[in-house]
Design a protein around this motif. Structure first.
Motif, PDB file in Angstrom:
ATOM      1  N   GLY A  10       0.623  -1.027   0.182  1.00 59.36           N
ATOM      2  CA  GLY A  10       0.327  -0.167   0.300  1.00 59.36           C
ATOM      3  C   GLY A  10       1.049   1.451  -0.118  1.00 59.36           C
ATOM      4  N   ARG A  11       0.806   2.180   1.124  1.00 67.30           N
ATOM      5  CA  ARG A  11       1.011   3.816   0.846  1.00 67.30           C
ATOM      6  C   ARG A  11       1.306   3.830   2.057  1.00 67.30           C
ATOM      7  N   VAL A  12       2.710   3.961   2.180  1.00 65.52           N
ATOM      8  CA  VAL A  12       2.989   5.185   3.595  1.00 65.52           C
ATOM      9  C   VAL A  12       3.238   6.808   3.489  1.00 65.52           C
ATOM     10  N   VAL A  19       4.292  15.743   5.001  1.00 64.38           N
ATOM     11  CA  VAL A  19       5.029  14.601   4.407  1.00 64.38           C
ATOM     12  C   VAL A  19       4.998  13.858   2.721  1.00 64.38           C
ATOM     13  N   ARG A  20       4.463  12.997   3.001  1.00 64.34           N
ATOM     14  CA  ARG A  20       5.424  12.433   1.263  1.00 64.34           C
ATOM     15  C   ARG A  20       4.878  11.064   1.511  1.00 64.34           C
ATOM     16  N   PRO A  21       4.300  10.110   0.498  1.00 62.35           N
ATOM     17  CA  PRO A  21       3.618   9.000   0.210  1.00 62.35           C
ATOM     18  C   PRO A  21       4.806   8.314  -0.636  1.00 62.35           C
ATOM     19  N   HIS A  22       5.313   7.006   0.069  1.00 62.21           N
ATOM     20  CA  HIS A  22       5.860   5.803  -0.279  1.00 62.21           C
ATOM     21  C   HIS A  22       5.268   5.089  -0.802  1.00 62.21           C
ATOM     22  N   LEU A  23       5.088   4.092  -1.812  1.00 62.23           N
ATOM     23  CA  LEU A  23       4.379   2.412  -2.200  1.00 62.23           C
ATOM     24  C   LEU A  23       5.536   1.744  -1.454  1.00 62.23           C
ATOM     25  N   VAL A  24       5.321   0.791  -0.941  1.00 64.30           N
ATOM     26  CA  VAL A  24       5.672  -0.741  -0.073  1.00 64.30           C
ATOM     27  C   VAL A  24       4.965  -1.251  -0.399  1.00 64.30           C
ATOM     28  N   HIS A  25       5.595  -2.270  -0.572  1.00 67.71           N
ATOM     29  CA  HIS A  25       5.014  -3.896  -0.747  1.00 67.71           C
ATOM     30  C   HIS A  25       6.149  -4.664  -0.534  1.00 67.71           C
ATOM     31  N   LEU A  60       9.924  -2.735  11.461  1.00 67.24           N
ATOM     32  CA  LEU A  60       9.520  -3.141   9.930  1.00 67.24           C
ATOM     33  C   LEU A  60       9.449  -2.521   8.558  1.00 67.24           C
ATOM     34  N   LEU A  61       8.541  -1.239   8.675  1.00 68.09           N
ATOM     35  CA  LEU A  61       8.028  -0.543   7.670  1.00 68.09           C
ATOM     36  C   LEU A  61       8.783   0.579   7.555  1.00 68.09           C
ATOM     37  N   ALA A  62      10.009   0.558   8.508  1.00 68.18           N
ATOM     38  CA  ALA A  62      11.006   1.573   8.184  1.00 68.18           C
ATOM     39  C   ALA A  62      12.369   0.700   7.719  1.00 68.18           C
ATOM     40  N   GLU A  63      11.924  -0.081   7.565  1.00 71.48           N
ATOM     41  CA  GLU A  63      13.160  -1.412   7.320  1.00 71.48           C
ATOM     42  C   GLU A  63      12.932  -1.158   5.673  1.00 71.48           C
ATOM     43  N   ARG A  64      11.778  -1.905   5.254  1.00 71.67           N
ATOM     44  CA  ARG A  64      11.643  -1.572   3.915  1.00 71.67           C
ATOM     45  C   ARG A  64      11.764  -0.502   3.124  1.00 71.67           C
ATOM     46  N   LEU A  65      11.167   0.714   3.491  1.00 63.47           N
ATOM     47  CA  LEU A  65      10.764   2.036   3.198  1.00 63.47           C
ATOM     48  C   LEU A  65      12.338   2.844   3.227  1.00 63.47           C
ATOM     49  N   GLY A  66      13.270   2.129   3.672  1.00 65.34           N
ATOM     50  CA  GLY A  66      14.529   3.034   3.784  1.00 65.34           C
ATOM     51  C   GLY A  66      14.767   3.718   5.046  1.00 65.34           C
ATOM     52  N   VAL A  67      13.415   4.238   5.777  1.00 62.87           N
ATOM     53  CA  VAL A  67      13.605   5.549   6.298  1.00 62.87           C
ATOM     54  C   VAL A  67      13.835   5.436   8.072  1.00 62.87           C
ATOM     55  N   ALA A  68      13.873   6.673   9.098  1.00 61.44           N
ATOM     56  CA  ALA A  68      13.557   6.168  10.238  1.00 61.44           C
ATOM     57  C   ALA A  68      12.402   5.972  10.577  1.00 61.44           C
TER      58      ALA A  68
END
Length: 443
Positions: free
Chosen positions: A130-132, A143-149, A201-209
């Motif tokens: 989805g979208r984070v 804020v800025r949207p990021h796709l995650v899968h 888990l989400l942060a690691e996948r997206l590469g963000v803090a």
């Protein structure tokens, strides 16, 4: 279209679905394909400069998209030829404060989205997509949207063993919607509480803090890729056939050159499965606003715009119920539609489908013009009939509308099935529809 071409079209559909585990991904992938084909992106908050013969697209809130190709002749003569479909599918959405401890496990709470067949989510290799929204001081909104899968299984909904649920085969698998649907994520961690564990888990996948994660819209998705099945590979199976198959067909049929007159439009909306009453749903003003801006960009006044609408057609494309031999009593005997037998015209006297007699005849003529068979579907009188975006859009815009779709089994299951050759047939008919400039169809 040859059998080989239809099979390749079906493979293209499976690939599109596999790459689109959420409405946000479906639109992102559609936009990328449109740009590859030379369509120009537009923004709703900027002026539009439109040119005859050119293709354009505009996205609203990342999960609804409208693409169009401007014709080379007058719009008020040819009108709009619109195919409408939806990008969302029934399932689960992860709650804002989802992670919680249940016994020794960390689980994720979910809301039910639309009307899924819940039992089909049990014991499947599930993931999240989805979208984070991530905090970004440089963005005007902060804020800025990021796709995650997550491209591997992350969560699961395990069944209760039959030894503890002896009546499951006679009474069916049933869940308490609140207490028994949270998804198993992992064993509890001594270092991190469940919410922090999930955010890491989400942060690691997206590469963000971790502390940059603000909010999310996450769908629960299947990880099993689409496949052909049957002795001759004549059927296909995947998630989200309802209704990414129609989205794929609408986009694939869009012309690469401008029609002689009018404008060809593919309108893909989110939120159909929950009623369409939203900023980006089909009941909102997205399509109406885009059509008005197209007319304005082509220098039409209000009267000419109304004339263009009166000359327009909308094909509401959503999947149809194929005849199921084990449940013959659930079908109208005279309207049993089959997979691999061509598109279905959906008819309902109570206007749950928007097809009228002229729409029925018009779409049948389109099928005949390209040598594709067609079928007609009527729901049983003693079963409540579902609906589509067709009736609401017909009423809002005053458009002639016909409801159609390809036949399928197990609609709203996590794993749906359809015919391998119907996708190509639908695309052929929609190409003829887009090419129709109001001068009539010749069979």
């Amino acid at each position: 279209m040859s059998e080989q071409d239809r099979r390749q079209t079906a493979q293209d559909l499976l690939d599109y679905i596999d790459a689109s585990p959420s409405p946000w991904h479906a639109v992102a992938n559609a936009a990328a394909e449109l740009e590859r084909r030379g369509f120009t992106p537009l923004r709703e908050d900027q002026r539009w400069e439109l040119q005859p013969g050119r293709g354009y697209y505009v996205v609203r809130d990342d999960s609804s998209l409208i693409a169009f190709r401007v014709g080379n002749g007058p719009l008020n003569r040819g009108g709009f030829r619109i195919v409408g479909a939806h990008t969302d599918s029934p399932g689960f959405r992860v709650k804002p404060n989802a992670a919680q401890a249940k016994g020794p496990m960390s689980t994720l709470g979910v809301e039910i989205y639309g009307g899924p067949i819940l039992a089909t989510f049990a014991d499947r290799d599930l993931t999240l997509a989805g979208r984070v929204f991530v905090n970004d001081p440089a963005s005007p909104t902060g804020v800025r949207p990021h796709l995650v899968h997550f491209d591997r299984p992350i969560v699961r909904l395990p069944n209760l063993a039959i030894h503890m649920n002896r009546e499951v085969n006679r009474e069916g698998l049933k869940f308490n919607y609140q207490d028994q649907l949270p998804l198993m994520l992992s064993a509890l961690s001594e270092e991190l509480p469940p919410d922090s564990q999930f955010r890491h888990l989400l942060a690691e996948r997206l590469g963000v803090a971790v502390d940059a994660i603000n909010s999310w819209g996450l769908a629960v998705a299947d990880t099993q890729p689409g496949a052909f099945w049957g002795p001759a590979a004549e059927y296909l199976a995947n998630s989200q056939l309802d209704n990414l198959a129609s989205c794929h067909a609408a986009l694939a049929a869009l012309p690469d050159d401008g029609p002689e007159a009018g404008v060809a439009v593919a309108a893909l909306f989110d939120h159909e499965e929950v009623g369409s009453e939203s900023y980006k749903g089909a009941s909102g003003n997205f399509l109406e606003a885009v059509l008005e801006r197209i007319a304005g960009g082509l220098q039409l006044d209000a009267d000419d715009y109304r004339a263009a609408l009166a000359a327009s057609w909308l094909v509401s494309a959503d999947m149809a119920h194929a005849y199921h031999p084990h449940y013959a009593s659930h079908h109208d005997e005279q309207h049993q539609v089959r997979v691999n037998q061509g598109p279905v015209i959906k008819i309902n006297a109570a206007q749950r489908y928007a097809t009228d007699e002229l729409g029925e005849a018009y779409f049948a003529r389109l099928c005949q013009a390209v040598g594709v068979g067609h079928q007609k579907y009527i729901h049983r009188n003693d079963l409540p009939c579902g609906s589509t975006i067709g009736p609401m859009m017909a009423a809002r815009l005053g458009l002639r509308t016909v409801d159609v779709g390809n036949p399928m089994w197990a609609m709203h299951s996590l794993r749906e099935s359809a015919g391998a050759f119907d996708q190509g047939a639908m695309i052929e008919v929609l190409r003829a529809f887009y090419a129709d400039d109001g001068g009539g169809i010749s069979a």
